[in-house]
Design a protein around this motif. Structure first.
Motif, PDB file in Angstrom:
ATOM      1  N   LYS A 294       0.829  -1.387  -0.181  1.00  0.00           N
ATOM      2  CA  LYS A 294       0.093   0.071   0.191  1.00  0.00           C
ATOM      3  C   LYS A 294       0.767   1.297  -0.073  1.00  0.00           C
ATOM      4  N   LYS A 295       1.920   1.316   0.982  1.00  0.00           N
ATOM      5  CA  LYS A 295       2.483   2.541   1.213  1.00  0.00           C
ATOM      6  C   LYS A 295       3.436   2.940  -0.081  1.00  0.00           C
ATOM      7  N   LEU A 296       3.865   1.856  -0.757  1.00  0.00           N
ATOM      8  CA  LEU A 296       4.595   1.876  -1.906  1.00  0.00           C
ATOM      9  C   LEU A 296       3.847   1.965  -3.334  1.00  0.00           C
ATOM     10  N   LYS A 297       2.473   2.066  -3.207  1.00  0.00           N
ATOM     11  CA  LYS A 297       1.577   1.920  -4.233  1.00  0.00           C
ATOM     12  C   LYS A 297       1.966   0.956  -5.270  1.00  0.00           C
ATOM     13  N   LEU A 298       2.313  -0.383  -4.881  1.00  0.00           N
ATOM     14  CA  LEU A 298       2.509  -1.174  -5.670  1.00  0.00           C
ATOM     15  C   LEU A 298       1.256  -2.244  -5.935  1.00  0.00           C
ATOM     16  N   PRO A 299       1.083  -2.912  -7.086  1.00  0.00           N
ATOM     17  CA  PRO A 299      -0.071  -3.656  -7.179  1.00  0.00           C
ATOM     18  C   PRO A 299       0.003  -4.960  -6.630  1.00  0.00           C
ATOM     19  N   ARG A 300      -1.432  -5.454  -6.487  1.00  0.00           N
ATOM     20  CA  ARG A 300      -1.264  -6.858  -5.754  1.00  0.00           C
ATOM     21  C   ARG A 300      -0.717  -7.962  -6.547  1.00  0.00           C
ATOM     22  N   LYS A 301      -0.673  -7.977  -7.816  1.00  0.00           N
ATOM     23  CA  LYS A 301      -0.198  -8.794  -8.942  1.00  0.00           C
ATOM     24  C   LYS A 301       1.195  -8.120  -9.111  1.00  0.00           C
ATOM     25  N   LEU A 302       2.331  -8.368  -8.508  1.00  0.00           N
ATOM     26  CA  LEU A 302       3.338  -7.786  -8.630  1.00  0.00           C
ATOM     27  C   LEU A 302       4.523  -8.484  -9.420  1.00  0.00           C
ATOM     28  N   PRO A 303       4.765  -7.598 -10.544  1.00  0.00           N
ATOM     29  CA  PRO A 303       5.665  -8.081 -11.733  1.00  0.00           C
ATOM     30  C   PRO A 303       7.135  -8.190 -10.921  1.00  0.00           C
ATOM     31  N   TYR A 304       7.506  -9.438 -11.222  1.00  0.00           N
ATOM     32  CA  TYR A 304       9.019  -9.664 -10.880  1.00  0.00           C
ATOM     33  C   TYR A 304       9.618 -10.357 -11.859  1.00  0.00           C
ATOM     34  N   ASP A 306      10.220 -12.402 -14.948  1.00  0.00           N
ATOM     35  CA  ASP A 306       9.230 -13.295 -15.637  1.00  0.00           C
ATOM     36  C   ASP A 306       8.089 -13.717 -14.993  1.00  0.00           C
ATOM     37  N   PHE A 307       7.984 -13.233 -13.563  1.00  0.00           N
ATOM     38  CA  PHE A 307       6.641 -13.919 -12.881  1.00  0.00           C
ATOM     39  C   PHE A 307       5.928 -12.806 -12.550  1.00  0.00           C
ATOM     40  N   GLU A 308       4.740 -13.150 -12.179  1.00  0.00           N
ATOM     41  CA  GLU A 308       3.688 -12.202 -11.682  1.00  0.00           C
ATOM     42  C   GLU A 308       3.586 -12.815 -10.359  1.00  0.00           C
ATOM     43  N   ILE A 309       3.888 -12.181  -9.219  1.00  0.00           N
ATOM     44  CA  ILE A 309       3.784 -12.622  -7.857  1.00  0.00           C
ATOM     45  C   ILE A 309       2.183 -12.405  -7.156  1.00  0.00           C
ATOM     46  N   ASP A 310       1.502 -13.017  -6.890  1.00  0.00           N
ATOM     47  CA  ASP A 310       0.059 -12.897  -6.455  1.00  0.00           C
ATOM     48  C   ASP A 310       0.103 -12.602  -4.830  1.00  0.00           C
ATOM     49  N   PHE A 311      -0.292 -11.298  -4.542  1.00  0.00           N
ATOM     50  CA  PHE A 311      -0.327 -10.759  -3.283  1.00  0.00           C
ATOM     51  C   PHE A 311      -1.572 -10.634  -2.899  1.00  0.00           C
ATOM     52  N   SER A 312      -2.675 -10.791  -3.643  1.00  0.00           N
ATOM     53  CA  SER A 312      -4.057 -10.632  -3.593  1.00  0.00           C
ATOM     54  C   SER A 312      -4.825 -11.490  -2.664  1.00  0.00           C
ATOM     55  N   LYS A 313      -4.084 -12.683  -2.470  1.00  0.00           N
ATOM     56  CA  LYS A 313      -4.862 -13.550  -1.602  1.00  0.00           C
ATOM     57  C   LYS A 313      -3.786 -13.862  -0.293  1.00  0.00           C
ATOM     58  N   PRO A 314      -4.477 -14.536   0.591  1.00  0.00           N
ATOM     59  CA  PRO A 314      -3.693 -15.011   1.861  1.00  0.00           C
ATOM     60  C   PRO A 314      -2.597 -15.730   1.484  1.00  0.00           C
ATOM     61  N   PHE A 315      -1.270 -15.872   2.162  1.00  0.00           N
ATOM     62  CA  PHE A 315      -0.222 -16.646   1.579  1.00  0.00           C
ATOM     63  C   PHE A 315      -0.620 -17.997   1.852  1.00  0.00           C
ATOM     64  N   ARG A 316      -0.128 -18.899   1.054  1.00  0.00           N
ATOM     65  CA  ARG A 316      -0.192 -20.364   1.169  1.00  0.00           C
ATOM     66  C   ARG A 316       0.511 -20.796   2.515  1.00  0.00           C
ATOM     67  N   ILE A 375       6.844 -19.360  -6.010  1.00  0.00           N
ATOM     68  CA  ILE A 375       6.529 -18.255  -6.753  1.00  0.00           C
ATOM     69  C   ILE A 375       5.718 -17.092  -5.831  1.00  0.00           C
ATOM     70  N   ASP A 376       4.661 -17.800  -5.506  1.00  0.00           N
ATOM     71  CA  ASP A 376       3.818 -16.911  -4.759  1.00  0.00           C
ATOM     72  C   ASP A 376       4.018 -16.950  -3.605  1.00  0.00           C
ATOM     73  N   PRO A 377       3.772 -16.120  -2.849  1.00  0.00           N
ATOM     74  CA  PRO A 377       4.117 -16.171  -1.087  1.00  0.00           C
ATOM     75  C   PRO A 377       3.728 -17.304  -0.501  1.00  0.00           C
ATOM     76  N   THR A 378       4.600 -18.120  -0.150  1.00  0.00           N
ATOM     77  CA  THR A 378       4.380 -19.516   0.757  1.00  0.00           C
ATOM     78  C   THR A 378       4.977 -19.719   1.941  1.00  0.00           C
ATOM     79  N   PHE A 379       4.435 -19.895   3.134  1.00  0.00           N
ATOM     80  CA  PHE A 379       4.929 -20.378   4.368  1.00  0.00           C
ATOM     81  C   PHE A 379       5.089 -21.684   4.280  1.00  0.00           C
ATOM     82  N   ILE A 380       6.389 -22.077   4.413  1.00  0.00           N
ATOM     83  CA  ILE A 380       6.636 -23.694   4.508  1.00  0.00           C
ATOM     84  C   ILE A 380       6.911 -23.808   6.173  1.00  0.00           C
TER      85      ILE A 380
END
Length: 506
Positions: A294-304, A306-316, A375-380
């Motif tokens: 939010k503070k950095l005004k970055l999208p929830r589907k963050l390009p990185y 070749d990836f697009e990282i999905d921050f729109s859902k709870p982390f796996r 790729i998408d945020p994941t807690f192991i």
RNA sequence: GACUCGUUAGCUCAGUCGGUAGAGCAUCUCCCUUUUAAGGAGGUGGUCGAUGGUUCGAAUCCAUCACGGGUCACCA
């Protein structure tokens, strides 16, 4: 001798000529009343105005000349300050014939100049500053790289970051974002009543992580010291002492290889939270990412990359062993047998040491077949106990530690766990690490008896986490190399070796 | 640490089969009062990363070394 280069000599001569003309090339009484950005914002109305100029205004803008175009009796330049570029126009008429003719020769790209004048719009519609007074603030005696391609050479960019910053606006932007990230994280924890502390960087025992340390020497005490590999054990001593929520943002040092995600000194935040558990940490971490985006005004589907990282859902969230099976596609039935795991890894074309313990083999499997797929945020969650010497043992399964790691874009970003606060268990685990160390594992953890003794007084139930600021910054600035988010990355010295220990002996 | 690619003018880059090195920008001398990588004319600028070797002759082929990028290993 420096500055012998012909171009540099020419510029030194120009500086002297300015001095003779009464224009000190290193003035210090420059007053800047307006930034380039303020100027452009403030006088936007001039673009729509009938006269296309407002001669009643008078502002002083200071910046470095990045472009310069002479046209006989007039000239255009673009000057740059921290906020951006501004076009200026000056002529024989506007600054006086004599000074114009001299300035034409003596003022050049790279110089920092102070210009005073009014806003106007050029034929091509660019809001510019019409200069009435032009002064050199700082003469630059080293010429800048070419204006169009800029500075491309990565080695030069890292070695001379100041030049990189002059030439590449994106670099300045990246490091501003880095600063913002650190600032927002600090704010995030302060808001939640965490106390920022500073613990030693020079440790008598290199603890808190499995890594090779840098060694230095303290003359006054006549002792060797290690540059810290982690602040963990000191921060937990503070929790023993009664600080129930602490954090530290600072450098760690590890004497290991360098690559796109490793620099010998790197920045971590570690935080410890008494009367909370690792589920609370995961929740807090997700919250922190939410705030940062939010503070950095970055999208929830963050390009990185070749990836697009999905921050729109709870982390796996997934268990370590389940991840091996589900994400790594490793048959679950082989996981209880060391020989079968070794065979499996070998069959996949990798080499693995046969004598590794089950926990270490799990770690191998994870690194080989799981990590890069996260790729998408994941807690192991729930790591093998033997690769987690400081984490609390699960009450359900003694082989498992109540620990998680967060992975994003195939990389470890954070590591957190319920802290082991049983002093006797901690003592045994250190003893085991010591055995491993004696058996040749030079990254095994050191015994720290004072730390165990501190636990003896009682560490309240606490959860703690470390999070790599450099890697986080890479992620949020879409940079592929850690060198691009560290202002002065580690580089080999040019020319003479600077082996200090060797010099001492000579 | 291993493998691999690179290192040529201040910068960005060409350089064919091994025959004493080129462009653009910058710089210098001129021309030019609304340009946008300004334009026009003419010049200066190089121990081709270093050291050896092969050859009549090396930027070019070979070896070693230095530094950097990338991949792998170690690791966060």
């Amino acid at each position: 001798m420096l500055f012998q280069d012909q171009y540099q000599q020419q510029r030194i001569e120009k500086g002297k000529a300015l001095q003779v003309l009464g224009h000190n090339p290193y003035r210090h009484n420059i007053i800047k009343d307006t930034s380039t950005k303020e100027f452009l914002e403030c006088y936007e109305y001039v673009i729509e105005s009938e006269l296309k100029r407002d001669e009643n205004k008078n502002n002083t803008v200071v910046g470095r000349i990045k472009f310069l175009r002479h046209m006989g009796k007039a000239a255009f330049a673009k000057i740059e300050d921290e906020q951006g570029l501004l076009q200026i126009y000056f002529s024989r008429e506007s600054i006086g014939e004599a000074w114009f003719d001299e300035a034409k020769k003596l003022v050049e790209v790279g110089d920092i100049i102070s210009v005073t004048g009014f806003p106007f719009v050029t034929k091509t519609g660019e809001l510019s500053l019409h200069v009435n007074t032009l002064e050199v603030a700082t003469k630059s005696i080293v010429p800048l790289p070419e204006k169009f391609h800029g500075l491309q050479d990565k080695e030069l960019r890292y070695r001379k970051r100041y030049l990189d910053m002059i030439m590449n606006a994106d670099v300045r932007k990246t490091f501003k974002i880095r600063s913002k990230i650190v600032s927002e994280i600090r704010h995030f924890f302060e808001e939640r009543d965490f106390l920022e502390v500073e613990t030693p960087m020079m440790h008598p025992i290199a603890g808190g992580a499995n890594a090779k340390p840098f060694i230095t020497h303290h003359n006054a005490l006549g002792v060797d010291r290690y540059l810290r590999i982690a602040p963990e054990l000191y921060l937990k001593r503070l929790v023993v002492g009664g600080f129930e929520a602490v954090f530290e943002i600072n450098r760690n040092f590890r004497n290991e290889g360098m690559d796109q995600t490793h620099n010998p000194e790197f920045t971590m935040i570690e935080f410890y939270w008494a009367y909370h558990n690792y589920h609370d940490l995961m929740r807090l971490t997700e919250e922190m990412f939410d705030v940062l985006l939010k503070k950095l005004k970055l999208p929830r589907k963050l390009p990185y990359g070749d990836f697009e990282i999905d921050f729109s859902k709870p982390f796996r969230k997934i268990g370590f062993r389940a991840a091996l099976a589900e994400i790594g596609d490793i048959p679950d039935q082989i996981l209880d047998d060391r020989a079968q795991i070794v065979t499996y890894i070998t069959n996949k074309g990798f080499t693995v040491e046969k004598n590794l313990s089950l926990g270490k083999l799990y770690e191998e499997l994870f690194d080989l077949f799981v990590e890069e797929k996260l790729i998408d945020p994941t807690f192991i969650m729930d790591y093998p106990i033997e690769i987690s010497p400081l984490a609390r043992r699960s009450e359900i399964d003694p082989n498992i530690a109540e620990r998680f790691e967060l992975f994003i874009a195939g990389r470890e970003i954070a590591n957190g766990f319920n802290e082991l606060n049983d002093p006797l268990d901690q003592y045994e685990r250190f003893a085991k690490q010591l055995q491993a160390k004696n058996a040749g594992d030079d990254e095994a953890h050191e015994m720290d008896e004072d730390y165990v003794y501190a636990l003896g007084y009682g560490l309240p139930p606490t959860a703690g986490q470390g999070l790599g600021i450099d890697r986080l910054t890479m992620l949020l600035t879409n940079e592929m190399s850690i060198k691009d988010v560290i202002l002065f990355p580690a580089m080999k010295p040019l020319g003479e070796s600077d082996d200090l220990t060797q010099k001492d002996e000579e």
